[in-house]
Design a protein around this motif. Structure first.
Motif, short mmCIF file in Angstrom:
data_model
loop_
_atom_site.label_atom_id
_atom_site.label_comp_id
_atom_site.label_asym_id
_atom_site.label_seq_id
_atom_site.Cartn_x
_atom_site.Cartn_y
_atom_site.Cartn_z
N TYR A 126 -12.81 -7.53 -7.88
CA TYR A 126 -11.99 -6.97 -8.84
C TYR A 126 -11.19 -8.12 -9.35
O TYR A 126 -9.96 -7.72 -9.97
N ASN A 135 -12.94 -2.14 8.89
CA ASN A 135 -13.08 -1.39 7.66
C ASN A 135 -13.94 -2.23 6.65
O ASN A 135 -13.42 -2.51 5.68
N LEU A 142 0.88 -1.19 -0.08
CA LEU A 142 -0.14 -0.14 0.00
C LEU A 142 1.03 1.41 -0.05
O LEU A 142 0.30 2.30 -0.24
N LEU A 152 -16.53 -8.42 -2.04
CA LEU A 152 -15.57 -7.45 -2.50
C LEU A 152 -14.06 -7.71 -3.10
O LEU A 152 -13.58 -7.33 -3.97
N ALA A 153 -13.61 -8.70 -2.24
CA ALA A 153 -12.25 -9.34 -2.35
C ALA A 153 -12.19 -10.06 -3.83
O ALA A 153 -11.19 -10.22 -4.21
N ASP A 200 -11.89 1.65 -11.66
CA ASP A 200 -12.93 1.11 -11.11
C ASP A 200 -13.58 2.04 -10.21
O ASP A 200 -14.72 2.12 -10.18
N LEU A 202 -7.56 4.53 5.93
CA LEU A 202 -8.06 3.43 6.58
C LEU A 202 -7.36 3.26 7.95
O LEU A 202 -7.63 2.56 8.76
N ILE A 234 -10.77 0.81 0.85
CA ILE A 234 -11.14 -0.61 1.33
C ILE A 234 -11.03 -1.10 -0.13
O ILE A 234 -10.73 -2.24 -0.29
N ARG A 235 -12.05 -0.49 -1.20
CA ARG A 235 -12.26 -1.07 -2.35
C ARG A 235 -10.73 -1.08 -3.20
O ARG A 235 -10.40 -2.15 -3.71
N LYS A 236 -10.02 -0.26 -2.90
CA LYS A 236 -8.71 0.05 -3.67
C LYS A 236 -7.75 -1.05 -2.84
O LYS A 236 -7.05 -1.71 -3.56
N VAL A 237 -7.72 -1.48 -1.74
CA VAL A 237 -7.22 -2.47 -1.02
C VAL A 237 -7.39 -3.80 -1.58
O VAL A 237 -6.75 -4.80 -1.67
N MET A 238 -8.83 -3.94 -1.73
CA MET A 238 -9.25 -5.38 -2.37
C MET A 238 -8.89 -5.46 -3.65
O MET A 238 -9.43 -6.17 -4.53
N GLY A 239 -8.24 -4.52 -4.31
CA GLY A 239 -7.88 -4.53 -5.68
C GLY A 239 -8.45 -3.77 -6.75
O GLY A 239 -8.22 -3.81 -7.89
N ALA A 240 -9.30 -2.52 -6.27
CA ALA A 240 -10.15 -1.97 -7.35
C ALA A 240 -8.83 -0.96 -7.79
O ALA A 240 -8.05 -0.33 -7.25
N PRO A 300 -4.85 4.69 -0.34
CA PRO A 300 -6.03 4.30 0.85
C PRO A 300 -5.60 4.21 2.07
O PRO A 300 -6.37 3.99 3.09
N ILE A 310 -17.56 -2.01 4.59
CA ILE A 310 -18.33 -0.96 3.93
C ILE A 310 -19.58 -0.87 4.60
O ILE A 310 -20.38 -1.99 4.56
N ARG A 357 -0.64 -7.44 -5.38
CA ARG A 357 -1.57 -7.36 -4.12
C ARG A 357 -2.75 -8.02 -4.13
O ARG A 357 -2.93 -8.70 -3.28
N LYS A 358 -3.54 -7.85 -5.13
CA LYS A 358 -4.96 -8.33 -5.31
C LYS A 358 -4.59 -9.78 -5.21
O LYS A 358 -5.61 -10.64 -4.86
N PHE A 374 -5.98 -8.43 3.62
CA PHE A 374 -5.77 -7.68 4.96
C PHE A 374 -6.96 -7.56 5.88
O PHE A 374 -8.21 -7.95 5.75
N GLY A 388 -0.56 -2.95 -7.18
CA GLY A 388 -1.91 -3.55 -6.93
C GLY A 388 -2.40 -4.73 -7.52
O GLY A 388 -3.08 -5.66 -6.97
N LYS A 430 -13.41 6.19 2.87
CA LYS A 430 -13.04 4.99 3.74
C LYS A 430 -13.52 4.07 2.65
O LYS A 430 -12.63 2.88 2.37
N GLU A 431 -14.77 3.78 2.16
CA GLU A 431 -15.12 2.66 1.30
C GLU A 431 -14.25 2.53 0.14
O GLU A 431 -13.95 1.62 -0.22
#
Lengths: 225, 824
Positions: free
Chosen positions: A110, A93, A54, A106-107, B742, B821, B732-738, B817, A95, A81-82, A87, A78, B728-729
């Protein structure tokens, strides 16, 4: 799995340079459970952010699966990471506007995974962390322990090989804290690499190795027998 | 003091949240400015003729003809003789007076001027309380050689201020006499359909040769005003008109009751400006539709601006939740908080008001030019009070909902978790309001494009004649010019750059209803049709570049002249040549243009009851030609050769227009020095017919753009607050790979939804209203074009919304992000 070599992270604000990490050298093998401890401001979170891709280091090398990712762009990071990293955060955290199942999904959203398979994997992982009966609930309707279980489920649903947990028990009472630690231990036993930042020595004991940080340096590394 | 604390807190809130404040103040200021401008216009339009002392009891009569087979023809004027019988039949009428306007030459010494002279009956000044400067208006009109001037004319002719007792000669064709200035009155206010500058009383004997002017029951050339006793119901008067008509109008040979094809009705003078039928006004009429449309636009703009205010206030409610909670903890009651927040919004609105006044003052000059009025805000009058009242109302209306939302937060919840303090109901309401804003904006956008499309269509429609390079010279109807017609035409024909010259009774954009009754030999005379007549000279069709469908044009060598009435009366008539248009063919059932050639038509001539008919021979057929506004449907028309008289000379020229005008002027001033030289370019006269619409369209387009702009301002503000709320949302989405893309997609889609829903509402509404609007045009764009405009407006709204939120979304999507977070 990963190797940090002479890793330095400095924050520069108006001519004042704050060094968060100074010449850190850490190696973590596949399947390890590592706890990172240290007082507030010692650079734990910075370290975790860099490991979690990150954030990027100011200098030094970060080998992830033998690939030096230190100079990678945000987009390149990215992608890795994905693929590989899950995490878990102290404050969960999740939504607020999405249900439990949607938060976990969500995980996968993408990645190029068909909807039917996503549903299946979300269902499986919800069973695993014991949250299936809450699938349609919103995060605000759950207790802290339940929310963190959702977060754990989200971290593993993509079959990530490594989970980074930033004080996962920090917002939980003892019983729920134990529960989450138990889950992480079980994941580790199944082969997931876990790197966890914690303040709690008793939770650090779940890890086989503890790294102590102070003012951006690794001060001690101790192995549990 | 609490109040100081509130004001301080309000002021600091404005300063601290610059974006919020700027959007609110700018949006409201533009909204208020637009509303003020529209209100000025609307107020002007609805306040015509209400300044007369007796306005409630003053009426004007209008006359409607109901010819068989044609739509009714309504005239704002009535037949001259009505005045002589009306008071006898209607005791509730106090005074009645006619007014007719005439262009006349005023001769002072050896100088010639042209003015509009009002010919009135003496009671005119008993109905209307004109403001007298010197003299007695009533006495002046009782004297047939007295003249009343308004201040402007008195100053023009007698700059030394000694007008009273001086003489001027007036030549109005029917008479040329000397008049003595007996009274001077103030200039008439602009907001009146009565428009009098110089008045003399009607002397009917002088018009005996022009009996249609005042003496004919079936010619309409004078306005007829009358005052009634207070308490009179005009409906009673109108209801008695049919029997009045049958009692007083001359009997028909057919024995049919005149009330079967003539109607008389009266309207209160205050209604005339917006609702009077017919065309012959002495001052330009307004349009009730325009007034209604612009009132609606003003209301929409105000609502859109207020919605911005409400949405932005509730959107940033969470930001202020802490302040609210702390105030509550310190003991503030809910009422006090509501008062504080409403106060803040009123404060903000009044601030916006100052800005909007600057906008109004800056915009007024060009605004006045566009709508052709002289509007202004009188800050010394109740205007200021009204404006402040309006703003305060907007402030309270816009502030009341946020005030209740904000003041409802429970301190325990807010202070403990610092959660989003908003309820889903307020989020939904916000979405609904955004949908409304965009639905309104899109409807305005569609309406503007339809109006514009129609204008463009009207401009580009094939008129059937060539309007460019065509010079029309006026005033040929004046006797002094009429006698020189042949000479003038011949001289013009000799001039360089002039390819053809003709004369006629009508000119492009000039509308005089001249109709006659015609029939085919097969029709009985009771079934004859009302056909429009245009008197034209030789080379008319050549000069106007009008195509021929069949047959030939009039030619000097062809003996096309018509049989005069006296010849027919004496049995010496002959078949007179005639050219007819296509609609005329259809009306009379004459078949194709080729088939129509050589057919015979009969036209009634002579006096009432003579039963004389002229025999006509069709020698040519022309297409339908739009010499008048496209709002009017083409009449069945004949073009009748009129060899020696005309109202206009038309000249087809090439090269420099100014050169031609100057040559024409030289000739005119040499040959007809007693009558001023006036002219029009045909292309200007055609354009002038749409001038009011063009002004309205510019206004409409401007206000629609403003509405859309204000809605976008709101959307921009909302997007930035929402993006903030969703950091925040997004983290989170970016951490999840967005990816960045996106995230941008997510945010942009959030704001596309309301716009798309708005389209679903706006399309049917605008389709329906604009289809109705188009129906007022005889020649109009097809309704399905509206669907295209709807689609275009939808796409445009979406693009504008995207552009508005995109920059923000991209910025938010690019933030790291971890900032969002790390801590809550």
């Amino acid at each position: 799995m990963l190797k940090l070599q002479d890793l330095t992270k400095a924050y520069r604000t108006d001519e004042v340079e704050t060094v968060a990490l100074n010449n850190v050298n850490i190696e973590i093998d596949h399947g390890e459970f590592v706890a990172i401890m240290g007082p507030s401001g010692c650079g734990k979170s910075t370290l975790l952010n860099i490991v979690g891709m990150l954030d990027t280091p100011t200098s030094g090398h970060y080998y992830f699966k033998n690939e030096d990712v230190a100079g990678y762009s945000e987009a390149q990071l990215g992608v890795i990471r994905k693929q590989h990293i899950g995490f878990i955060f102290q404050s969960f955290n999740l939504i607020d506007e999405l249900s439990v199942a949607e938060n976990i999904e969500l995980a996968l959203l993408y990645h190029d995974i068909p909807a039917s398979e996503r549903k299946e994997r979300v269902a499986t992982v919800m069973d695993k962390v014991g949250i299936a009966h809450r699938a349609k609930h919103m995060p605000s309707q759950l207790s802290g322990g339940q929310q963190q279980r959702v977060a754990v489920a989200r971290a593993v649903v993509g079959n990530q090989s490594m989970i980074l947990a930033d004080e996962p028990t920090g917002n939980l009472d003892t019983a729920h804290g134990q529960e989450v630690m138990g889950m992480l231990q079980k994941l580790n036993e199944e082969g997931t690499t876990i790197v966890m930042v914690t303040h709690s020595p008793s939770h650090a004991d779940y890890a086989r190795r503890t790294i102590n940080l102070l003012d951006g340096h690794v001060v001690t590394e101790s192995m549990r027998a | 003091m609490l109040l100081t604390n509130y004001i301080l807190s309000a002021w600091r809130n404005i300063i601290r949240h610059k974006l919020f404040s700027a959007i609110n103040i700018l949006g409201l200021a533009i909204g208020l400015a637009a509303v003020m401008l529209i209100t000025l216009f609307v107020r002007h339009e609805i306040n015509y003729d209400n300044f007369w002392a007796n306005s409630q009891n003053i009426y004007r009569m209008h006359m409607t003809f109901l010819p068989s087979g044609r739509p009714p023809m309504v005239f704002s004027m009535v037949a001259g003789p009505i005045i002589h019988v009306i008071k006898k039949d209607f005791p509730q009428i106090q005074h009645a007076a006619r007014v007719a306007r005439k262009r006349a030459t005023i001769i002072k010494g050896d100088q010639y001027f042209e003015e509009q002279i009002s010919l009135v009956d003496p009671a005119f000044v008993k109905i209307f309380d004109f403001k007298t400067i010197t003299g007695n208006l009533g006495k002046a009109l009782d004297d047939q050689s007295s003249l009343i001037l308004n201040k402007t004319l008195a100053d023009k002719y007698f700059p030394q201020g000694n007008a009273i007792g001086q003489t001027l000669t007036i030549n109005a064709d029917a008479f040329e006499r000397e008049f003595t200035v007996a009274a001077i009155m103030e200039n008439m206010p602009e907001n009146s359909q009565v428009n009098v500058a110089a008045m003399v009383s009607i002397v009917e004997e002088e018009w005996s040769e022009l009996e249609w002017m005042f003496a004919s029951w079936f010619s309409v050339n004078t306005h007829l005003y009358y005052s009634v006793n207070p308490g009179t119901n005009i409906k009673d008067v109108n209801a008695q008109m049919p029997s009045f008509i049958d009692r007083n109008f001359p009997l028909q040979d057919s024995g049919d009751a005149v009330s079967g094809f003539v109607e008389l009705n009266s309207q209160n003078i205050e209604e005339l400006h917006l609702k009077a039928p017919g065309n012959s006004e002495h001052r330009e009429k307004g349009s009730i539709t325009t007034v209604l449309i612009f009132s609606a636009v003003a209301a929409l703009i105000l609502i859109i601006a207020s919605i911005n205010f409400m949405n932005l206030s509730t959107a940033r409610a969470s930001q202020r939740a802490k302040e609210v909670s702390l105030r509550k903890v310190m003991g503030a009651s809910r009422q006090k908080l509501v008062a504080q927040f409403i106060g803040e919004s009123v404060f903000l609105t009044l601030f916006a008001l100052l800005v909007s006044m600057a906008f109004v003052e800056l915009a007024l000059p060009s605004y006045n030019q566009i709508i052709g009025k002289q509007l202004s805000i009188d800050y010394g009058s109740s205007d200021l009070l009204m404006i402040v009242g309006l703003s305060a109302t907007v402030g309270i209306l816009g502030g009341i909902y946020p005030a209740f939302i904000l003041s409802s937060f429970r301190p325990a919840d807010v202070l403990k978790a610092n959660k989003s303090a908003e309820t889903s109901a307020s989020v939904k309401l916000r979405a609904a309001l955004v949908i409304f804003q965009f639905a309104a904006s899109i409807s305005l956008f569609v309406s503007t494009t339809v109006v514009y499309g129609q204008m463009l269509y009207a401009k580009n429609i094939k008129l059937g004649f060539e309007q460019n390079n065509l010079l029309v010279i006026n005033n040929l109807y004046r006797d002094a010019a009429d006698i020189k017609l042949a000479l003038l035409v011949n001289e013009f024909r000799q001039m360089p750059n002039i390819s053809s010259v003709t004369w006629s009774n009508d000119a492009p954009g000039i509308h005089t209803e001249n109709n006659t009754s015609m029939r085919t030999p097969e029709m009985p005379s009771s079934e004859s049709s009302l056909i429009g007549v245009r008197g034209v000279g030789y080379e008319y069709f050549k000069t106007y570049n009008i195509d021929l469908l069949s047959g030939r044009f009039y030619g000097i060598s062809q003996n096309d002249t018509r049989a005069e009435t006296i010849e027919i009366r004496e049995g010496r008539g002959h078949a007179s040549s005639l050219i007819i248009n296509e609609t005329g063919l259809r009306r009379l059932g004459l078949g194709t243009p080729e088939e129509a050639l050589g057919k015979i038509l009969y036209r009634s001539v002579g006096n009432e009851g003579e039963n004389l008919e002229r025999e006509h021979l069709i020698i040519g057929v022309v297409p339908d030609i739009h010499l008048n506004s496209l709002k009017k449907e083409i009449r069945p028309e004949i073009f009748e050769l009129q060899p020696d008289h005309a109202q206009y000379i038309s000249i087809r020229y090439s090269g420099d227009p100014l050169e031609t005008v100057n040559l024409a002027r030289e000739l005119w001033e040499r040959e007809v020095p007693s009558i001023p030289f006036t002219y029009d370019h045909a292309v200007d006269s055609v354009d002038k017919q749409y001038k009011a619409e063009q002004g309205e369209m510019t206004m409409f387009a401007a206000f629609s753009s403003l509405a859309i702009f204000i809605a976008c301002l709101g959307l921009y503000g909302l997007a930035s607050f929402t993006a903030e709320r969703r950091t925040k949302e997004i983290g989170i989405r970016k951490v999840m790979g967005a990816s960045v893309f996106d995230v941008v997609k997510l945010l942009v889609w959030q704001f596309s939804k309301p716009v798309l829903i708005a389209n679903l509402i706006a399309w049917p509404v605008s389709y329906y209203t604009m289809t109705m609007w188009l129906e007022s045009f005889a020649y109009r764009i097809e309704s399905f074009f509206i669907l295209g405009f709807c689609l275009a407006a939808g796409v445009a709204a979406l693009l504008i919304a995207w552009a508005t939120v995109a920059s923000n979304s991209i910025r938010v999507a690019n933030t790291n992000p971890i900032n969002a977070l790390r801590y809550e």
